[in-house]
Motif scaffolding. Structure first.
Motif, short mmCIF file in Angstrom:
data_model
loop_
_atom_site.label_atom_id
_atom_site.label_comp_id
_atom_site.label_asym_id
_atom_site.label_seq_id
_atom_site.Cartn_x
_atom_site.Cartn_y
_atom_site.Cartn_z
N ALA A 33 7.64 7.60 -5.12
CA ALA A 33 8.43 8.82 -4.98
C ALA A 33 9.87 8.59 -5.41
CB ALA A 33 8.38 9.30 -3.53
N VAL A 34 10.44 7.45 -5.04
CA VAL A 34 11.82 7.14 -5.47
C VAL A 34 11.88 7.04 -6.99
CG1 VAL A 34 13.63 5.38 -5.41
CG2 VAL A 34 12.47 6.08 -3.29
N SER A 35 10.89 6.39 -7.58
CA SER A 35 10.87 6.27 -9.04
C SER A 35 10.71 7.64 -9.71
CB SER A 35 9.75 5.32 -9.48
OG SER A 35 10.05 3.98 -9.13
N ARG A 36 9.83 8.47 -9.17
CA ARG A 36 9.67 9.81 -9.74
C ARG A 36 10.93 10.63 -9.59
NH1 ARG A 36 4.39 9.56 -7.40
NH2 ARG A 36 5.21 10.71 -5.59
N GLY A 37 11.72 10.33 -8.57
CA GLY A 37 12.97 11.04 -8.36
C GLY A 37 14.10 10.58 -9.27
N GLY A 38 13.86 9.55 -10.06
CA GLY A 38 14.87 9.09 -10.99
C GLY A 38 15.58 7.82 -10.59
N GLY A 39 15.19 7.22 -9.45
CA GLY A 39 15.73 5.93 -9.05
C GLY A 39 14.74 4.83 -9.40
N LEU A 40 14.99 3.64 -8.88
CA LEU A 40 14.07 2.53 -9.06
C LEU A 40 13.40 2.25 -7.72
CD1 LEU A 40 12.97 0.36 -11.07
CD2 LEU A 40 14.66 -1.20 -10.06
N GLY A 41 12.11 2.58 -7.62
CA GLY A 41 11.37 2.29 -6.41
C GLY A 41 10.94 0.84 -6.37
N LEU A 42 11.22 0.17 -5.27
CA LEU A 42 10.84 -1.24 -5.11
C LEU A 42 9.88 -1.36 -3.93
CD1 LEU A 42 14.35 -2.87 -5.64
CD2 LEU A 42 12.40 -3.08 -7.18
N LEU A 43 8.68 -1.78 -4.21
CA LEU A 43 7.67 -1.97 -3.17
C LEU A 43 8.06 -3.11 -2.26
CD1 LEU A 43 4.70 -0.97 -2.46
CD2 LEU A 43 3.93 -2.96 -3.77
N GLY A 44 7.95 -2.92 -0.95
CA GLY A 44 8.34 -3.96 0.01
C GLY A 44 7.19 -4.89 0.34
N ALA A 45 7.00 -5.92 -0.47
CA ALA A 45 5.83 -6.79 -0.34
C ALA A 45 5.99 -7.86 0.73
CB ALA A 45 5.54 -7.46 -1.68
N GLY A 46 7.18 -8.10 1.24
CA GLY A 46 7.38 -9.10 2.27
C GLY A 46 6.90 -10.47 1.83
N GLY A 47 6.00 -11.06 2.60
CA GLY A 47 5.45 -12.36 2.25
C GLY A 47 4.35 -12.30 1.24
N GLY A 48 3.87 -11.09 0.92
CA GLY A 48 2.88 -10.94 -0.14
C GLY A 48 1.44 -11.02 0.34
N GLU A 49 1.11 -10.28 1.41
CA GLU A 49 -0.26 -10.26 1.93
C GLU A 49 -1.17 -9.61 0.88
OE1 GLU A 49 -3.79 -9.33 3.56
OE2 GLU A 49 -2.42 -7.64 3.47
N ALA A 50 -2.20 -10.33 0.47
CA ALA A 50 -2.98 -9.94 -0.71
C ALA A 50 -3.67 -8.58 -0.56
CB ALA A 50 -4.02 -11.02 -1.03
N ASP A 51 -4.27 -8.33 0.60
CA ASP A 51 -4.98 -7.06 0.78
C ASP A 51 -4.03 -5.89 0.76
OD1 ASP A 51 -7.39 -8.39 0.92
OD2 ASP A 51 -7.48 -8.39 3.11
N TRP A 52 -2.87 -6.06 1.39
CA TRP A 52 -1.87 -5.00 1.39
C TRP A 52 -1.39 -4.71 -0.04
CZ3 TRP A 52 3.22 -3.97 0.12
CH2 TRP A 52 3.82 -2.87 0.75
N LEU A 53 -1.11 -5.77 -0.79
CA LEU A 53 -0.69 -5.58 -2.17
C LEU A 53 -1.77 -4.89 -2.99
CD1 LEU A 53 1.10 -8.97 -2.96
CD2 LEU A 53 2.15 -6.71 -2.88
N ALA A 54 -3.02 -5.24 -2.76
CA ALA A 54 -4.12 -4.63 -3.50
C ALA A 54 -4.19 -3.14 -3.25
CB ALA A 54 -5.44 -5.29 -3.12
N ARG A 55 -3.81 -2.70 -2.06
CA ARG A 55 -3.81 -1.26 -1.76
C ARG A 55 -2.59 -0.55 -2.31
NH1 ARG A 55 -5.20 -3.36 3.30
NH2 ARG A 55 -3.09 -2.89 4.11
N GLN A 56 -1.45 -1.19 -2.21
CA GLN A 56 -0.19 -0.50 -2.50
C GLN A 56 0.25 -0.59 -3.97
OE1 GLN A 56 1.14 1.43 -0.19
NE2 GLN A 56 -0.35 0.75 1.34
N LEU A 57 -0.02 -1.69 -4.62
CA LEU A 57 0.43 -1.84 -6.01
C LEU A 57 -0.10 -0.76 -6.94
CD1 LEU A 57 0.27 -5.73 -6.36
CD2 LEU A 57 2.32 -4.33 -6.73
N PRO A 58 -1.38 -0.39 -6.88
CA PRO A 58 -1.85 0.66 -7.79
C PRO A 58 -1.17 2.01 -7.56
CG PRO A 58 -3.71 -0.58 -6.91
CD PRO A 58 -2.50 -0.99 -6.13
N ILE A 59 -0.74 2.26 -6.34
CA ILE A 59 -0.09 3.54 -6.05
C ILE A 59 1.24 3.65 -6.79
CG2 ILE A 59 0.90 4.98 -4.24
CD1 ILE A 59 -1.08 3.70 -2.29
N VAL A 60 2.07 2.64 -6.66
CA VAL A 60 3.38 2.71 -7.33
C VAL A 60 3.23 2.53 -8.83
CG1 VAL A 60 3.89 0.26 -6.90
CG2 VAL A 60 5.76 1.87 -7.29
#
Length: 319
Positions: A33-60
């Protein structure tokens, strides 16, 4: 008024505004949403939990706009960074700890390296590592930051001068367009904003946290290590966290060493969470939460921040 800076030109975004990659709340929907609004959206991956990244990366990644992903340097792994790079982000941001194990791999992928710094020593390291963008975080920020850092206003110009010509983003205590304008006046190329974007429709936060952010005051925030100790968090001791008030802050303030050596107290914290006597998570919040009064769509918020910044700069010029 269009606010063109080295940051907007580097990433091809409309506004000099980036979403802080807040672990647990800056998920794919918010970053997109931030990226669509004209900013740079940065996904908050933290330590990089693989399952969470697998769900969230395709969305952004599916938003079709420039985006990036942020990792905690002290907690993540090369494998997690590799997983993110497979989705072709425009930037990888590294915060808190030594970013050097990851920089070359990110650069090899043709992806911009953003390094967040909390003191001058970290800023010099970021320059030496060839960061494409440096984020200068002041102690007003919500969530984790330097135990003995500087406020945003004096810290940002120091990093700007040290890093020139590398673009610098200001972070910490920025929650409206006037803060974005101030960052630009300090010589920054934009602002990285966290707490204000936590209070948006797309943020991955419990409704109780969003309500607390809208109702809270900067005077209610406190920077401390107590909640990390009580939660048995592995955060490095160099970094404390700014949160809203919490019963354990009142109970253990000034007794951090005693808490750290008291396993029973940490078990009691877990029991209090299970009973609902204390919130399941601390409410990370910056000193600027007085400026947060609603829960807008994130894309609309980006536009509002940009418009307010333009107006503030015009007023400063006497227009």
């Amino acid at each position: 008024m269009a606010l063109s800076t080295a940051f907007t030109k580097l990433f091809g975004v409309q506004h000099p505004i980036a979403l802080a990659p807040m672990g647990g709340s800056a998920g794919g929907a918010l970053a997109a949403a931030v990226s669509r609004g004209g900013g740079l959206g940065l996904l908050g991956a933290g330590g990089g939990e693989a399952d969470w990244l697998a769900r969230q990366l395709p969305i952004v990644a599916g938003a079709g706009k420039p985006w990036g992903v942020g990792f905690l340097s002290w907690a993540t792994s090369v494998d997690a960074v590799e997983q993110a790079l497979e989705h072709n982000p425009r930037a990888v941001m590294l915060s808190f700890g030594d970013p050097s194990p990851f920089v070359e791999r990110v650069r090899e992928a043709g992806v911009a390296v953003i390094i967040q710094v909390t003191d001058v020593e970290e800023a010099r390291q970021a320059v030496d590592l060839g960061a494409d963008v440096i984020v200068a975080q002041g102690t007003e920020s919500g969530g984790h930051g330097a135990r003995q850092g500087r406020s945003t206003l004096p810290f940002v110009p120091v990093v700007v001068d040290l890093a020139e010509p590398v673009p610098v983003l200001a972070a910490g205590g920025i929650a409206d367009g006037r803060g974005v304008a101030a960052a630009l006046a300090l010589g920054a190329a934009g602002a990285l904003i966290g707490t204000r974007f936590q209070a948006t429709t797309e943020a991955l936060v419990d409704p109780s946290i969003a309500k607390a952010l809208v109702q809270g005051s900067g005077e209610d925030t406190e920077r401390s290590s107590i909640l990390d100790i009580a939660r048995s968090s592995r955060w490095p001791s160099k970094y404390t966290a700014r949160t809203l008030g919490h019963p354990y802050l009142d109970q253990w303030r000034g007794r951090e060493a005693e808490l750290a050596e008291n396993p029973a107290a940490r078990l009691a914290y877990q029991a209090d969470v299970a009973r609902g006597d204390v919130p399941p998570l601390p409410v990370w919040a910056s000193e600027a939460i007085d400026l947060i009064t609603d829960l807008p769509l994130a894309a609309d918020l980006v536009a509002t921040l940009a418009a307010e910044a333009g107006d503030a700069l015009a007023r400063a010029r006497g227009h």
